[in-house]
Write an enzyme that holds these catalytic residues in place. Structure first.
Site, PDB file in Angstrom:
ATOM      1  N   THR A  34      76.186 -38.362  82.840  1.00 20.39           N
ATOM      2  CA  THR A  34      75.923 -37.140  82.396  1.00 20.39           C
ATOM      3  C   THR A  34      77.147 -36.723  81.293  1.00 20.39           C
ATOM      4  O   THR A  34      78.230 -37.033  81.576  1.00 20.39           O
ATOM      5  CB  THR A  34      75.892 -35.896  83.342  1.00 20.39           C
ATOM      6  N   HIS A  35      76.779 -36.080  80.271  1.00 21.13           N
ATOM      7  CA  HIS A  35      78.071 -35.987  79.519  1.00 21.13           C
ATOM      8  C   HIS A  35      78.405 -37.093  78.797  1.00 21.13           C
ATOM      9  O   HIS A  35      79.737 -37.387  78.286  1.00 21.13           O
ATOM     10  CB  HIS A  35      79.270 -34.988  79.854  1.00 21.13           C
ATOM     11  N   SER A  49      76.831 -59.571  59.088  1.00 19.12           N
ATOM     12  CA  SER A  49      77.706 -58.674  58.372  1.00 19.12           C
ATOM     13  C   SER A  49      77.913 -59.587  57.081  1.00 19.12           C
ATOM     14  O   SER A  49      78.065 -60.756  57.461  1.00 19.12           O
ATOM     15  CB  SER A  49      78.939 -58.226  58.864  1.00 19.12           C
ATOM     16  N   LYS A  79      80.129 -60.524  63.395  1.00 15.22           N
ATOM     17  CA  LYS A  79      79.204 -59.329  63.766  1.00 15.22           C
ATOM     18  C   LYS A  79      78.138 -59.487  64.107  1.00 15.22           C
ATOM     19  O   LYS A  79      77.230 -60.614  63.237  1.00 15.22           O
ATOM     20  CB  LYS A  79      79.311 -58.240  62.442  1.00 15.22           C
ATOM     21  N   ASN A 105      74.704 -56.973  64.442  1.00 15.93           N
ATOM     22  CA  ASN A 105      74.603 -55.714  64.515  1.00 15.93           C
ATOM     23  C   ASN A 105      73.179 -55.218  65.070  1.00 15.93           C
ATOM     24  O   ASN A 105      72.345 -55.834  64.604  1.00 15.93           O
ATOM     25  CB  ASN A 105      74.667 -55.115  62.916  1.00 15.93           C
ATOM     26  N   GLU A 125      69.096 -48.869  65.146  1.00 17.43           N
ATOM     27  CA  GLU A 125      69.709 -48.262  64.447  1.00 17.43           C
ATOM     28  C   GLU A 125      68.679 -47.590  63.273  1.00 17.43           C
ATOM     29  O   GLU A 125      68.983 -46.282  63.030  1.00 17.43           O
ATOM     30  CB  GLU A 125      70.969 -48.812  63.570  1.00 17.43           C
ATOM     31  N   LYS A 161      48.992 -35.231  52.336  1.00 19.35           N
ATOM     32  CA  LYS A 161      48.719 -36.470  52.379  1.00 19.35           C
ATOM     33  C   LYS A 161      50.119 -37.305  52.576  1.00 19.35           C
ATOM     34  O   LYS A 161      50.106 -38.078  53.483  1.00 19.35           O
ATOM     35  CB  LYS A 161      47.834 -37.067  51.461  1.00 19.35           C
TER      36      LYS A 161
HETATM   37  N1  ARG Z   1      42.664 -34.510  46.025  1.00 16.69           N
HETATM   38  C1  ARG Z   1      42.148 -33.217  46.714  1.00 16.69           C
HETATM   39  C2  ARG Z   1      42.900 -33.084  48.038  1.00 16.69           C
HETATM   40  O1  ARG Z   1      43.492 -33.986  48.434  1.00 16.69           O
HETATM   41  C3  ARG Z   1      40.675 -33.537  47.319  1.00 16.69           C
HETATM   42  C4  ARG Z   1      40.040 -32.139  47.290  1.00 16.69           C
HETATM   43  C5  ARG Z   1      39.797 -31.288  45.984  1.00 16.69           C
HETATM   44  N2  ARG Z   1      39.385 -30.155  45.844  1.00 16.69           N
HETATM   45  C6  ARG Z   1      39.389 -29.466  44.881  1.00 16.69           C
HETATM   46  N3  ARG Z   1      38.852 -28.441  44.875  1.00 16.69           N
HETATM   47  N4  ARG Z   1      40.074 -29.730  43.877  1.00 16.69           N
HETATM   48  O2  ARG Z   1      43.077 -32.084  48.440  1.00 16.69           O
END
Ligand code: ARG
Length: 467
Positions: A163-164, A285, A291, A293, A298, A333
């Site tokens: 601990t610590h 290294s 070394k 590593n 990491e 995305k």
């Molecule tokens: N490429 C767009 C997205 O990833 C798809 C949907 C686009 N819809 C629109 N009304 N422009 O969100």
């Protein structure tokens, strides 16, 4: 790149526009460079949608057959790396639809009947994430299995518990590894929980309000393995909770892996020397010939920061967005994909590495003998002889202070010396002062006694076998 005048987004919405999209705006608004990884899911969604449209009489059998054939060709072009992605077609959805139309003619233009890219992308993302969660859960199970195997090997191997980061009490290495197992078990369940909540189908919400065509949303949902259609069309296209939940679950997995990494980095140092990593998980290294590593732990520790950042980025992206779909959502995305990739890479690194780590029990034992790790055991011994715990704590504090001055360990003090601190200490005290005695005495559910560690291991094995 191709001529912006030809196959542009204009072929999708050109009717209302007087001039072509600005070339920079085209690139700025496009997502095909990163959303193309949704292609297989997009095609799966289109197949289900077209089959459903045939069932409800919107498409003829021949039209649907042409669409299904065309989509097969598109998919094989993509798989073979022969597909020509065009930035003018903006995103994965329009690239695929435009290519389909090139291949099968005007029938291809009927595919988009009764849907929008808004419900399409929401469907693609859920399908894609579902598959990635299944992959991550498989990797977590593989890592947990590796931990259980190592724990079994080291159910009796004594190390200091901290601990610590100060030596606290002896534990077994098996017990420590099973603590990691527990952390990952919660991660596994969190991902499953996220999967269960995301597994509903937005397709049919169309742009935001639904569609005037006769659609069968249950049919498309079932065809893609979703539990049911979503209930509200506006929410269907606006919701990205599932992506946020996933990023939160992924951030916790990475947070756990970073803690394990930190321990491995410490343990493989010359100062600890508890564990050796095989050469294949390390690098040397360029200047220091001696070394070796621990790069893999990491780097996992470093990469965990991405997962936290991605979670915050997604929460910030969605905050204050009015219903329903907004173009902002396209920004979900790269963030989501980065969390997916980081999660899968780090889990793979750990699941490959853990079976190969080599414990060094002699170093662990040596370290556990330093730092008076059995002091609590001595206090507990006095309590069993009738002393209140707080007083026992005080007495042992004096004993430890004496040991520090005399530069010796509790277990090596002569009985006479111990008796000078408390007359009722007898020969049997040495049983509780040994590391093995200390560990064996913590024999209850969740304790570090080897017997308990073995029970935890067999329960874990049964749980893993039932997945
Ligand atoms: N490429 C767009 C997205 O990833 C798809 C949907 C686009 N819809 C629109 N009304 N422009 O969100």
């Amino acid at each position: 790149m191709s001529d912006p005048e030809s196959k542009t987004g204009q072929e999708m919405w050109g009717g209302r526009f007087d001039e072509p999209t600005d070339t920079f705006v085209q690139r700025f608004t496009a997502s095909e460079a990163f959303d193309r990884r949704l292609a297989a899911c997009d095609i799966q969604g289109s197949r289900a949608h077209a089959n459903m449209l045939q069932k409800t009489g919107v498409l003829t059998q021949d039209e649907n057959a042409a669409i299904q054939d065309g989509l097969s060709t598109v998919l094989s072009e993509i798989d073979a790396g022969q597909f020509q992605w065009l930035v003018e077609r903006e995103d994965v959805h329009m690239n695929i639809e435009a290519r389909l139309t090139e291949l099968i003619g005007d029938t291809g233009k009927k595919l988009h009947t009764g849907r929008s890219r808004n419900d399409q992308v929401a469907t693609d993302l859920r399908l894609y994430l579902r598959g990635e969660i299944d992959n991550a859960c498989g990797e977590i199970s593989r890592l947990q299995t590796a931990l259980v195997m190592q724990a079994e090997r080291h159910a009796d191997t004594i190390m200091p518990g901290f601990t610590h980061l100060q030596v606290a009490q002896p534990v077994t290495f098996g017990h420590h590894l099973m603590a990691w197992y527990e952390m990952l078990d919660r991660d596994y369940l969190r991902l499953l929980d996220c999967r269960a909540r995301l597994n509903v189908c937005p397709l049919g919400a169309a742009a935001l309000a639904g569609t005037t065509f006769p659609i069968d949303r249950s049919a498309t949902a079932t065809a893609m393995g979703f539990d049911s259609p979503t209930r509200n069309s506006l929410d269907s296209v606006a919701d990205r909770d599932f992506a946020i939940e996933f990023c939160a679950a992924a951030a916790l997995v990475l947070n756990h892996l970073s803690r394990m990494s930190e321990e491995l980095v410490l343990w493989t140092s010359a100062q600890f020397g508890f564990v050796a990593l095989p050469d294949r998980f390390c690098t040397g290294s360029s200047i220091m010939p001696q070394k070796k590593n621990p790069d893999v732990p990491e780097l996992v520790r470093g990469k965990s920061g991405r997962a936290t950042g991605n979670l915050v980025a997604l929460l910030t992206l969605m905050k204050s967005q009015p219903l329903a779909y907004n173009k902002d959502n396209q920004e979900d995305k790269e963030t989501l994909f980065d969390s997916i990739d980081t999660l899968n890479d780090c889990l793979k690194a750990f699941a490959d590495m853990i079976p190969a780590i080599e414990a060094i029990p002699s170093r662990m034992r040596e370290a556990a003998l330093q730092g008076f790790s059995t002091a609590t055991d001595l206090a507990d011994y006095l309590v069993r002889n009738g002393m209140p715990f707080r007083d026992a704590h005080e007495v042992v504090g004096h004993v430890v202070a004496h040991c520090i001055k005399a530069d010796c360990d509790l277990a090596t003090l002569p009985l006479e010396t111990l008796k000078s601190f408390h007359a009722e200490i007898e020969e049997d005290v040495f049983e509780v002062l040994t590391l093995d005695g200390s560990v064996a005495a913590r024999n209850h559910i969740g304790g570090t006694a080897p017997a308990q560690v073995r029970t935890a291991i067999s329960m874990a094995k049964a749980a893993l076998a039932s997945r």
